[in-house]
Write a protein that holds these residues in place. Structure first.
Motif, mmCIF file in Angstrom:
data_model
loop_
_atom_site.group_PDB
_atom_site.id
_atom_site.type_symbol
_atom_site.label_atom_id
_atom_site.label_comp_id
_atom_site.label_asym_id
_atom_site.label_seq_id
_atom_site.Cartn_x
_atom_site.Cartn_y
_atom_site.Cartn_z
ATOM 1 N N VAL A 291 3.794 22.205 0.839
ATOM 2 C CA VAL A 291 4.306 23.341 0.074
ATOM 3 C C VAL A 291 3.213 23.899 -0.831
ATOM 4 C CG1 VAL A 291 5.958 24.066 -1.692
ATOM 5 C CG2 VAL A 291 6.671 22.511 0.129
ATOM 6 N N ARG A 292 3.146 25.204 -0.899
ATOM 7 C CA ARG A 292 2.300 25.869 -1.891
ATOM 8 C C ARG A 292 3.205 26.589 -2.881
ATOM 9 N NH1 ARG A 292 -1.787 30.429 -0.038
ATOM 10 N NH2 ARG A 292 -0.019 31.818 -0.470
ATOM 11 N N ASP A 314 5.671 27.534 2.805
ATOM 12 C CA ASP A 314 5.286 26.480 3.740
ATOM 13 C C ASP A 314 3.819 26.700 4.115
ATOM 14 O OD1 ASP A 314 4.860 24.747 5.825
ATOM 15 O OD2 ASP A 314 6.781 25.135 6.792
ATOM 16 N N ARG A 315 2.943 25.795 3.682
ATOM 17 C CA ARG A 315 1.507 25.969 3.911
ATOM 18 C C ARG A 315 1.156 25.876 5.398
ATOM 19 N NH1 ARG A 315 -1.041 21.444 0.648
ATOM 20 N NH2 ARG A 315 -3.028 22.469 1.124
ATOM 21 N N GLN A 316 1.922 25.103 6.163
ATOM 22 C CA GLN A 316 1.645 25.026 7.595
ATOM 23 C C GLN A 316 1.911 26.367 8.266
ATOM 24 O OE1 GLN A 316 4.236 21.701 8.332
ATOM 25 N NE2 GLN A 316 2.497 20.325 8.691
ATOM 26 N N ARG A 317 2.896 27.104 7.752
ATOM 27 C CA ARG A 317 3.216 28.408 8.338
ATOM 28 C C ARG A 317 2.084 29.404 8.098
ATOM 29 N NH1 ARG A 317 8.752 31.940 7.595
ATOM 30 N NH2 ARG A 317 8.016 33.791 8.679
ATOM 31 N N VAL A 318 1.432 29.289 6.921
ATOM 32 C CA VAL A 318 0.355 30.224 6.626
ATOM 33 C C VAL A 318 -1.001 29.674 7.031
ATOM 34 C CG1 VAL A 318 1.616 31.267 4.738
ATOM 35 C CG2 VAL A 318 0.152 29.318 4.274
ATOM 36 N N GLY A 319 -1.008 28.511 7.681
ATOM 37 C CA GLY A 319 -2.240 27.998 8.256
ATOM 38 C C GLY A 319 -3.179 27.346 7.281
ATOM 39 N N THR A 320 -2.677 26.771 6.185
ATOM 40 C CA THR A 320 -3.560 26.148 5.203
ATOM 41 C C THR A 320 -3.259 24.685 4.979
ATOM 42 O OG1 THR A 320 -2.073 26.791 3.410
ATOM 43 C CG2 THR A 320 -3.845 28.326 3.991
ATOM 44 N N ALA A 321 -2.347 24.104 5.726
ATOM 45 C CA ALA A 321 -1.959 22.718 5.479
ATOM 46 C C ALA A 321 -3.009 21.764 6.028
ATOM 47 C CB ALA A 321 -0.614 22.430 6.120
ATOM 48 N N PRO A 322 -3.294 20.680 5.312
ATOM 49 C CA PRO A 322 -4.201 19.661 5.835
ATOM 50 C C PRO A 322 -3.481 18.834 6.887
ATOM 51 C CG PRO A 322 -3.300 18.972 3.737
ATOM 52 C CD PRO A 322 -2.797 20.361 3.975
ATOM 53 N N PRO A 323 -4.197 18.019 7.620
ATOM 54 C CA PRO A 323 -3.540 17.157 8.603
ATOM 55 C C PRO A 323 -2.459 16.303 7.950
ATOM 56 C CG PRO A 323 -5.920 17.091 8.856
ATOM 57 C CD PRO A 323 -5.647 17.859 7.610
ATOM 58 N N ALA A 324 -1.312 16.238 8.594
ATOM 59 C CA ALA A 324 -0.182 15.503 8.026
ATOM 60 C C ALA A 324 -0.496 14.018 7.965
ATOM 61 C CB ALA A 324 1.073 15.744 8.856
#
Length: 746
Positions: A291-292, A314-324
């Protein structure tokens, strides 16, 4: 069109606003604005300089026909709560402007009388308020309220400027509303052709990005989420509700990220303004969501955080999430990452407490920053006083829960005393269903506050949801207790010294003003609140032979005990010279020689006037001090009083003697510079604002003669010191003396 986001000029916006202010330039920029807040911000930054900004607001008509506060600047929190929604049928200014379809102009006295508690502006400059209707093709869009720094009546040419700006705002808002309604389905309750806030531009963008919105009231601790925020956290949103009370986030954030989040929140609350966080959320199915959080900490007029609002993405949706990372790879924050995060939180809280000077500052820091950063629902802070624990935190925190917190203190007094006696923190983790209200905490911690082997107090921190205090949590709270104890001990020492110094200075001032036939008088003295130093401001009212009266105001250079001692000597010396029959010029000359003979490097400014109440004859001399002010009818002017150097600078200097007259019903004001001085404003401008405020007040109320002279004079003194007392701090002492001439009855 975001109706709640404060206007902040972007780099592009800052570049475009460079250049001279003109009405046409301001209109052009208004027609390019993208929302209500930007419209208001453009007027304040690009409009005429006599639009002060403090207390300005923009209302829009919602789907039910109510006037809803869409953007504001300089409004205190209580005004948002009380006037956030205005009935168009009411007699409030925002409604009157729309009903009359014309500007409504109010003096500061009128706003203070009709809407008590309002802040009249910066410094001592009392401002007028202009409320303008926003109407396009006969359709009511809303109202625009702007505070003005005018002396007396607002000129017609300035009213024309205000109406031009309001018309530009109305047309731009109408265009933005039409654009929003054309781009999306009109939600239920929104009326076409009105400035409804149902689908602002930012809301459309947030929905497109899948972002959820949240708002948190830092006074009550209540947090609201919209439906998308609930879904982002893997929760089912409540049915048929735009927003709903949010769950405790501490139970949803990954345990390894929680201390980092708390530390970052403490920093954001301390500084205020926009912030950005990133953390992981553990959903009910065990899946991790990155989450951002983009939000803003909103401050009240005293700089205290009162509200937080923003978006969750959702940071994964905007392409900024680190590997889970798999949940549970480390035992709930007991690793090095968790320890480092707790250290960061402790450091952030330490920095906050290090800036606290007084006990009130410490309690404010605890309730405004530490409580929300720790995710606590309640906080009770007690100090040891003559062997007893007495609560202090209720003075700065509580809101609607203040009485409940007092009761919570009564219920917890025994365990707080026990923890302090044993000097051991106590932690409770009771299970069961989630309780309701601050009186039934699901978990709590009691911290004994001991500094240098001395018992200082005790702190109770309660939590609304179940919480497990791990080993590192307990270590962190214990360390925090030591830091809090040291801060409170230092603050108590400061308060003690400051109180003694203030009492010393007050003891050298008149306990009461003497009664003199033919005049009424009122005085005020406010000590500085910065540092432990004391000043040398003083005033005096001297009954003289032949029924005359002497008026003295002075200010010794410096803020220390020496300045106060010199002030006492000067006051005694000047009183002796005056009562011997010397005129003001000779009195100041002798007092200057007295100061030069004292073993000190200090100097002092002074003003001495003599009034004959029977004839109104006024004589005076000035030694580097601010000029006196005469309020006559609806006019407030500085008296022309040629002066000499400050006392003690040139012992042989002569002081010009000036003669004038004070008519029956006139009021004389003498004051020290702390009354008007503002570090962010030119001194002469501050004086002009004060004079304008006095004229507006006199025009509205009739001055001291409208009521009983004494009551009217006391009201004038309160009005003059209103903004000084509302400041977060006073860097200088304030002294003023008012003298009002009344008929002498045989």
């Amino acid at each position: 069109m975001d109706l709640t986001e404060p206007w902040l000029a972007s780099e592009e916006g800052a570049a475009r606003t460079q250049g001279p202010r003109t009405v046409m330039r301001c209109v052009r920029l208004l027609l390019r604005a993208h929302g209500a807040a930007e419209l208001l911000g453009t007027i304040l930054s690009e409009g005429p300089g006599w639009i002060t900004g403090e207390g300005s607001a923009l209302y829009l008509t919602d789907g039910e026909g109510m006037l809803r506060l869409a953007a504001s600047h300089g409004l205190p929190e209580w005004a948002h709560e009380r006037y956030g929604l205005v009935d168009p049928a009411s007699e409030l200014p925002a409604a009157l402007a729309l009903k009359r379809r014309e500007p409504v102009l109010l003096s500061p006295e009128q706003t203070g009388a009709d809407y008590p508690g309002t802040h009249a502006g910066r410094g001592t400059g009392l401002v007028a308020l202009a409320v303008l209707p926003l109407v396009v093709d006969g359709v009511a869009i809303g109202s625009l309220a702007l505070s003005l720094a005018h002396r007396g009546t607002v000129p017609r040419r300035d009213v024309d400027v205000l109406e031009t700006l309001a018309e530009a705002v109305a047309h731009r808002l109408s265009h933005l509303i039409d654009h929003v309604q054309a781009a999306d389905r009109i939600p239920p309750g929104v009326r076409a052709g009105t400035a409804a806030a149902g689908r602002p531009l930012l809301a459309l963008a947030a929905r497109a990005a899948g972002a959820g919105a949240f708002e948190r009231d830092l006074v009550t601790g209540e947090t609201s989420w919209d439906a998308r925020a609930y879904r982002l956290f893997g929760l089912e949103p409540p049915p048929e509700a735009d927003t709903a009370p949010a769950p405790d986030i501490t139970g949803l954030v990954h345990p390894e990220d929680l201390p980092d989040l708390q530390a970052a929140m403490a920093e954001a609350l301390s500084s205020g303004g926009p912030y950005r966080f990133a953390y992981r959320v553990v959903r009910a199915d065990g899946e991790l969501t990155h989450v951002r959080e983009d939000g803003e900490v909103m401050l009240d007029v005293h700089g205290r955080p009162v509200r937080v609002a923003g978006l969750l993405t959702d940071r994964q949706r905007v392409g900024t999430a680190p590997p889970a990372q798999p949940y549970g790879s480390q035992p709930c924050g007991e690793g090095s990452a968790g320890a480092a995060a707790r250290s960061a939180l402790l450091l952030a809280l330490t920095r906050t407490l290090s800036r606290a000077v007084t006990v009130r500052d410490v309690t404010t820091a605890m309730t405004d920053i530490a409580r929300p950063a720790l995710g606590a629902s309640g906080l009770v802070l007690d100090l040891v006083d003559e062997g007893r624990l007495l609560p202090i935190s209720h003075e700065v925190f509580g809101g609607p829960y203040r009485s409940e917190l007092s009761r919570l203190h009564d219920l917890s007094a025994g365990v707080m005393q026990s923890s302090l006696t044993r000097s051991v923190p106590l932690f409770s983790e009771p299970g069961g269903a989630r309780p309701q209200g601050p009186l039934t905490p699901a978990a709590w911690a009691v911290l004994p506050l001991v500094a240098s082997g001395r018992q200082v107090g005790s702190c109770l921190i309660t939590f609304a949801t179940e919480r497990v205090f791990g080993r590192e949590d307990r270590t962190m709270y214990s360390a925090f207790a030591g830091i809090l104890a040291q801060s409170l001990e230092r603050a108590r020492l400061y308060d003690t010294h400051h109180h003694r110094a203030t009492e010393l200075q007050r003891a050298m001032l008149p306990r009461s003003l003497p009664r003199v036939r033919g005049v009424v008088a009122a005085a005020r003295y406010l000590p500085s609140t910065e540092g432990m130093q004391i000043g040398g401001d003083w005033y005096d009212l001297l009954p003289l032979p032949d029924g005359r009266v002497g008026v003295v105001i002075g200010d010794v250079q410096g803020h220390n005990a020496e300045a106060t001692a010199v002030m006492g000597q000067l006051r005694s010396g000047l009183r002796a010279y005056a009562t011997d029959g010397h005129d003001p010029a000779a009195t100041l000359a002798r007092t200057s020689r007295l100061l030069a003979e004292l073993d000190t490097d200090l100097f002092a400014t002074c003003l001495y006037l003599v009034l004959d109440p029977a004839t109104g004859e006024l004589t005076g001399a000035r030694a580097g001090h601010t000029s006196p002010v005469r309020v006559s009818g609806h006019r407030a002017v500085e008296l022309e009083l040629p002066g000499g150097p400050p006392l003690g600078v040139e012992p042989g200097a002569a002081y010009p003697l000036t003669t004038g007259r004070l008519g029956v019903g006139d009021t004389l004001l003498v004051y020290t510079d702390g009354l008007v001085e503002d570090r962010a404003e030119d001194y002469d401008h501050s004086v002009r604002r004060m004079l304008g405020g006095l004229e507006l007040w006199s025009r509205r109320t009739g001055g001291p003669t409208r009521a009983t002279p004494q009551a009217g004079l006391e009201r004038m003194a309160d009005l003059l010191t209103l903004n000084v007392t509302e400041r977060r701090s006073r860097p200088d002492d304030v002294a003023l003396l008012l003298l009002h001439r009344v008929p002498v009855l045989d």
